[in-house]
Design a protein around this motif. Sequence first.
Motif, PDB file in Angstrom:
ATOM      1  N   LEU A 234     -15.746  30.398  63.546  1.00  0.00           N
ATOM      2  CA  LEU A 234     -15.772  30.685  64.974  1.00  0.00           C
ATOM      3  C   LEU A 234     -16.186  29.464  65.787  1.00  0.00           C
ATOM      4  CD1 LEU A 234     -17.398  34.233  64.895  1.00  0.00           C
ATOM      5  CD2 LEU A 234     -15.094  33.689  65.690  1.00  0.00           C
ATOM      6  N   ARG A 235     -17.158  28.730  65.282  1.00  0.00           N
ATOM      7  CA  ARG A 235     -17.637  27.559  66.030  1.00  0.00           C
ATOM      8  C   ARG A 235     -16.624  26.426  66.043  1.00  0.00           C
ATOM      9  NH1 ARG A 235     -23.462  28.282  63.149  1.00  0.00           N
ATOM     10  NH2 ARG A 235     -24.353  29.787  64.620  1.00  0.00           N
ATOM     11  N   ALA A 236     -15.688  26.481  65.081  1.00  0.00           N
ATOM     12  CA  ALA A 236     -14.630  25.468  65.079  1.00  0.00           C
ATOM     13  C   ALA A 236     -13.645  25.694  66.228  1.00  0.00           C
ATOM     14  CB  ALA A 236     -13.894  25.485  63.746  1.00  0.00           C
ATOM     15  N   LEU A 237     -13.681  26.893  66.814  1.00  0.00           N
ATOM     16  CA  LEU A 237     -12.840  27.195  67.974  1.00  0.00           C
ATOM     17  C   LEU A 237     -13.527  26.726  69.249  1.00  0.00           C
ATOM     18  CD1 LEU A 237     -11.611  30.883  67.511  1.00  0.00           C
ATOM     19  CD2 LEU A 237     -10.206  28.833  67.413  1.00  0.00           C
ATOM     20  N   ALA A 238     -12.761  26.221  70.169  1.00  0.00           N
ATOM     21  CA  ALA A 238     -13.309  25.939  71.490  1.00  0.00           C
ATOM     22  C   ALA A 238     -13.401  27.258  72.255  1.00  0.00           C
ATOM     23  CB  ALA A 238     -12.405  24.958  72.234  1.00  0.00           C
ATOM     24  N   GLU A 239     -14.501  27.471  72.962  1.00  0.00           N
ATOM     25  CA  GLU A 239     -14.630  28.701  73.731  1.00  0.00           C
ATOM     26  C   GLU A 239     -13.542  28.727  74.813  1.00  0.00           C
ATOM     27  OE1 GLU A 239     -18.480  30.884  75.047  1.00  0.00           O
ATOM     28  OE2 GLU A 239     -17.872  29.643  76.755  1.00  0.00           O
ATOM     29  N   PRO A 240     -12.765  29.821  74.869  1.00  0.00           N
ATOM     30  CA  PRO A 240     -11.668  29.879  75.843  1.00  0.00           C
ATOM     31  C   PRO A 240     -12.180  29.826  77.280  1.00  0.00           C
ATOM     32  CG  PRO A 240     -11.435  31.588  74.165  1.00  0.00           C
ATOM     33  CD  PRO A 240     -12.806  31.025  74.017  1.00  0.00           C
ATOM     34  N   ARG A 248     -13.914  38.244  74.634  1.00  0.00           N
ATOM     35  CA  ARG A 248     -13.664  38.672  73.254  1.00  0.00           C
ATOM     36  C   ARG A 248     -14.308  37.715  72.270  1.00  0.00           C
ATOM     37  NH1 ARG A 248      -8.026  38.450  72.250  1.00  0.00           N
ATOM     38  NH2 ARG A 248      -8.557  39.327  70.216  1.00  0.00           N
ATOM     39  N   TYR A 249     -14.173  36.426  72.541  1.00  0.00           N
ATOM     40  CA  TYR A 249     -14.770  35.418  71.664  1.00  0.00           C
ATOM     41  C   TYR A 249     -16.291  35.596  71.614  1.00  0.00           C
ATOM     42  CZ  TYR A 249     -16.387  30.837  70.044  1.00  0.00           C
ATOM     43  OH  TYR A 249     -17.014  29.826  69.370  1.00  0.00           O
ATOM     44  N   ARG A 250     -16.906  35.773  72.783  1.00  0.00           N
ATOM     45  CA  ARG A 250     -18.361  35.927  72.826  1.00  0.00           C
ATOM     46  C   ARG A 250     -18.802  37.216  72.136  1.00  0.00           C
ATOM     47  NH1 ARG A 250     -19.570  33.942  79.107  1.00  0.00           N
ATOM     48  NH2 ARG A 250     -19.565  31.691  78.631  1.00  0.00           N
ATOM     49  N   HIS A 251     -18.000  38.259  72.266  1.00  0.00           N
ATOM     50  CA  HIS A 251     -18.328  39.506  71.566  1.00  0.00           C
ATOM     51  C   HIS A 251     -18.362  39.292  70.060  1.00  0.00           C
ATOM     52  CE1 HIS A 251     -18.156  43.583  70.031  1.00  0.00           C
ATOM     53  NE2 HIS A 251     -17.029  43.279  69.407  1.00  0.00           N
ATOM     54  N   VAL A 252     -17.302  38.703  69.509  1.00  0.00           N
ATOM     55  CA  VAL A 252     -17.242  38.518  68.054  1.00  0.00           C
ATOM     56  C   VAL A 252     -18.332  37.549  67.598  1.00  0.00           C
ATOM     57  CG1 VAL A 252     -15.834  37.678  66.133  1.00  0.00           C
ATOM     58  CG2 VAL A 252     -14.786  39.071  67.937  1.00  0.00           C
ATOM     59  N   LEU A 253     -18.466  36.411  68.286  1.00  0.00           N
ATOM     60  CA  LEU A 253     -19.487  35.427  67.900  1.00  0.00           C
ATOM     61  C   LEU A 253     -20.881  36.035  68.002  1.00  0.00           C
ATOM     62  CD1 LEU A 253     -20.297  32.550  67.122  1.00  0.00           C
ATOM     63  CD2 LEU A 253     -20.215  31.952  69.560  1.00  0.00           C
ATOM     64  N   GLY A 254     -21.140  36.751  69.096  1.00  0.00           N
ATOM     65  CA  GLY A 254     -22.459  37.346  69.269  1.00  0.00           C
ATOM     66  C   GLY A 254     -22.777  38.383  68.213  1.00  0.00           C
ATOM     67  N   MET A 255     -21.782  39.194  67.841  1.00  0.00           N
ATOM     68  CA  MET A 255     -22.013  40.218  66.825  1.00  0.00           C
ATOM     69  C   MET A 255     -22.251  39.610  65.444  1.00  0.00           C
ATOM     70  SD  MET A 255     -22.264  43.065  68.296  1.00  0.00           S
ATOM     71  CE  MET A 255     -22.309  44.063  66.807  1.00  0.00           C
ATOM     72  N   VAL A 256     -21.576  38.496  65.155  1.00  0.00           N
ATOM     73  CA  VAL A 256     -21.825  37.838  63.870  1.00  0.00           C
ATOM     74  C   VAL A 256     -23.220  37.208  63.879  1.00  0.00           C
ATOM     75  CG1 VAL A 256     -21.063  36.072  62.249  1.00  0.00           C
ATOM     76  CG2 VAL A 256     -19.374  37.441  63.474  1.00  0.00           C
ATOM     77  N   GLU A 257     -23.605  36.585  64.993  1.00  0.00           N
ATOM     78  CA  GLU A 257     -24.966  36.027  65.100  1.00  0.00           C
ATOM     79  C   GLU A 257     -25.996  37.155  64.963  1.00  0.00           C
ATOM     80  OE1 GLU A 257     -25.582  32.962  65.042  1.00  0.00           O
ATOM     81  OE2 GLU A 257     -24.254  31.755  66.310  1.00  0.00           O
ATOM     82  N   TYR A 258     -25.695  38.314  65.548  1.00  0.00           N
ATOM     83  CA  TYR A 258     -26.600  39.464  65.438  1.00  0.00           C
ATOM     84  C   TYR A 258     -26.727  39.901  63.989  1.00  0.00           C
ATOM     85  CZ  TYR A 258     -28.427  44.196  66.182  1.00  0.00           C
ATOM     86  OH  TYR A 258     -29.189  45.343  66.138  1.00  0.00           O
ATOM     87  N   LEU A 270     -24.205  37.563  73.686  1.00  0.00           N
ATOM     88  CA  LEU A 270     -23.736  38.901  74.036  1.00  0.00           C
ATOM     89  C   LEU A 270     -23.946  39.196  75.522  1.00  0.00           C
ATOM     90  CD1 LEU A 270     -24.941  40.773  70.850  1.00  0.00           C
ATOM     91  CD2 LEU A 270     -22.569  40.402  71.547  1.00  0.00           C
ATOM     92  N   LEU A 271     -25.009  38.669  76.093  1.00  0.00           N
ATOM     93  CA  LEU A 271     -25.175  38.826  77.539  1.00  0.00           C
ATOM     94  C   LEU A 271     -24.071  38.094  78.289  1.00  0.00           C
ATOM     95  CD1 LEU A 271     -29.054  38.553  77.953  1.00  0.00           C
ATOM     96  CD2 LEU A 271     -27.625  40.589  78.251  1.00  0.00           C
ATOM     97  N   GLY A 272     -23.590  36.981  77.694  1.00  0.00           N
ATOM     98  CA  GLY A 272     -22.450  36.286  78.278  1.00  0.00           C
ATOM     99  C   GLY A 272     -21.196  37.139  78.239  1.00  0.00           C
ATOM    100  N   ALA A 273     -21.013  37.889  77.142  1.00  0.00           N
ATOM    101  CA  ALA A 273     -19.856  38.792  77.054  1.00  0.00           C
ATOM    102  C   ALA A 273     -19.957  39.901  78.099  1.00  0.00           C
ATOM    103  CB  ALA A 273     -19.774  39.388  75.654  1.00  0.00           C
ATOM    104  N   VAL A 274     -21.172  40.412  78.315  1.00  0.00           N
ATOM    105  CA  VAL A 274     -21.376  41.438  79.341  1.00  0.00           C
ATOM    106  C   VAL A 274     -21.044  40.878  80.720  1.00  0.00           C
ATOM    107  CG1 VAL A 274     -23.082  42.904  80.470  1.00  0.00           C
ATOM    108  CG2 VAL A 274     -23.097  42.682  77.973  1.00  0.00           C
ATOM    109  N   VAL A 282     -20.501  47.776  76.828  1.00  0.00           N
ATOM    110  CA  VAL A 282     -21.558  48.731  76.498  1.00  0.00           C
ATOM    111  C   VAL A 282     -22.174  48.386  75.142  1.00  0.00           C
ATOM    112  CG1 VAL A 282     -22.069  51.145  75.958  1.00  0.00           C
ATOM    113  CG2 VAL A 282     -20.600  50.580  77.907  1.00  0.00           C
ATOM    114  N   ASP A 283     -21.325  48.141  74.173  1.00  0.00           N
ATOM    115  CA  ASP A 283     -21.810  47.772  72.836  1.00  0.00           C
ATOM    116  C   ASP A 283     -22.513  46.420  72.876  1.00  0.00           C
ATOM    117  OD1 ASP A 283     -21.895  48.631  70.071  1.00  0.00           O
ATOM    118  OD2 ASP A 283     -20.587  46.931  69.631  1.00  0.00           O
ATOM    119  N   ASP A 284     -21.967  45.485  73.611  1.00  0.00           N
ATOM    120  CA  ASP A 284     -22.581  44.159  73.697  1.00  0.00           C
ATOM    121  C   ASP A 284     -23.956  44.244  74.352  1.00  0.00           C
ATOM    122  OD1 ASP A 284     -20.346  43.010  72.534  1.00  0.00           O
ATOM    123  OD2 ASP A 284     -19.380  42.614  74.453  1.00  0.00           O
ATOM    124  N   GLY A 285     -24.075  45.056  75.402  1.00  0.00           N
ATOM    125  CA  GLY A 285     -25.363  45.210  76.059  1.00  0.00           C
ATOM    126  C   GLY A 285     -26.402  45.814  75.135  1.00  0.00           C
TER     127      GLY A 285
END
Length: 422
Positions: A234-240, A248-258, A270-274, A282-285
Motif C-alpha cells: 500500500l505504501r508503494a502507492l502514491a496517495e490519490p 478508499r485508499y485511506r480506508h484500506v490503509l487505515g484498516m490494515v494499520e488498525y 481513518l479520520l482522513g477517510a471520514v 461509519v466504519d472508519d469513524g
Amino acid sequence: AAALLALATTRTGNTALAQPIAAAVRDAVIDHDDARALGAIEALPATDRDEPRIAYLEARLASRAGDHSRALDRYARALAGVPAAIAGDARRRLSRSLLATARFADAEARLSEITPRTREVRALVAEAVLAQGDFARAEPLLAAAVAEESEDTDGFALRMARAEALTALGRRDEAVAVLRDLVLTRPEHPDDASARLALEGLLGAPLVLTFDETLARAERLSDRFQRERALAELRALAEPEERDARARYRHVLGMVEYAARHDALAEAILLGAVADEAETSVDDGYHAARAGLRAAIDRAHVESLRAWAAANPRDERVVETLHLSAIAEQTYDADAAARAFRALVRRARSGDYAREARFRLGLRALDARDWSEADDLFERTAADADVDLDRLRSRYWRARVSEARGRGAEAATSYRAIAADA
C-alpha cells in the motif's frame, strides 16, 4: 502426529530386546525427533521391524525426513499386511514418494489402484500426468482438480501446474488469466513470488497492478495476517488526489494499520477517510475511535467513542462502544464510569455487556461496603451468565460479600460449593 504416536505404541514382539527399543521409538515420536525414532526402529529385531504397522510408521517418518527411497521400501513392506484402513493411506503416500523420486509413470499406476478416487487422488494423478509431459491429458485433469479444490489439495500448486500445461499447449491467454487470478486472490501463499515471476515471463514485462487490484491484494494479505507485506504494497502507492479514490485508499490503509495495532497511525488515517466522506465513513469513524482509545486511554478519546455512538444510534456496535468507553473511563473518573455502566444496563437490559456492567457495579458496591447492593448485583450476574466461568466468578464474589458481612459459615459453604463445581 497423533496417528504416528498411535502407530509408535503398536505392540512388538515380547523379546527382551524389542520392548525397550519400542519404548524408545514411542518417546522419540512424542518428542517429534524423527531421526531418533528412525534410528530406534532400525535397532529393532528384523521380525519386529518388518511388522506391517511398524514398517508403515518407518515409511511415514522416512518420507517426512525426505528419505523417499527408504520410504518406498517400507511402504511396500507395510502393504503386505496392514489393515485396509491403513493400506489406502499407504498407497497414497507411496505414490507421493514415487512422485518425489521422479517415478511419474509408476506413481500414476499406483494411484490408479486406489479406491475410492478421492479429490486428493485425482489431483495427484493430474500431477503425475503433467510430470510425464502429457500436457493435453494433464490440462483437463488439472482443471477438474482446481474446480473441486479442498483442504486436502494444494489449490495454488494445481493452478500453477495448469498454467504450465496451458502454456505448453500454446494457450497463452488462458495461462495468463490463471496466473493473474492467482496473484490477485492468493497473495499470502509462500509461492506468490513464483506465480508473479511466471506471469511476468508470459507477459514479457514487469507486472503492473491496477489501483483496485493493489487494494484487494492488501486486504487479502491483512486478512491472512500478513500485515507488514500489505502495508509495504500500500505504501508503494502514491496517495490519490481524487477524493473518492483517496478515501478508499485511506480506508484500506487505515484498516490494515488498525489490524497491525499501529493505533496512532490508524486513527489519523481513518479520520482522513471520514473527512473525505468515504462510503465506509461509519466504519472508519468507529475504528478511528477504537484505535485512538487503544493508543491513549484518556477523556478525549472516551468522548470520541461516545460521540460516534451518539451519531450512529442504530449501529449494532453501539452497546459495545458504550461498554468500552465506560471501562476506559474507570481509569480516571470512577463515579462517571459507574453512571455510564448504569445507563448501559438500562439500555441493554440483558446480554454480555449488561451482565459485565452489573458485575463491575457489584465490585464498586462491595468497595463502598454496600453489601445488599453488591449481593443483588452478583446474584443477577450469576443468574444471567451463560458461561460456567462467568457464573462461578459471580458466585465467588457473592461469597466474598458474605464474608465481608461477617457471615463466615455462609461464605465457607459457598466457597466449598464453588470449588466442587469448578
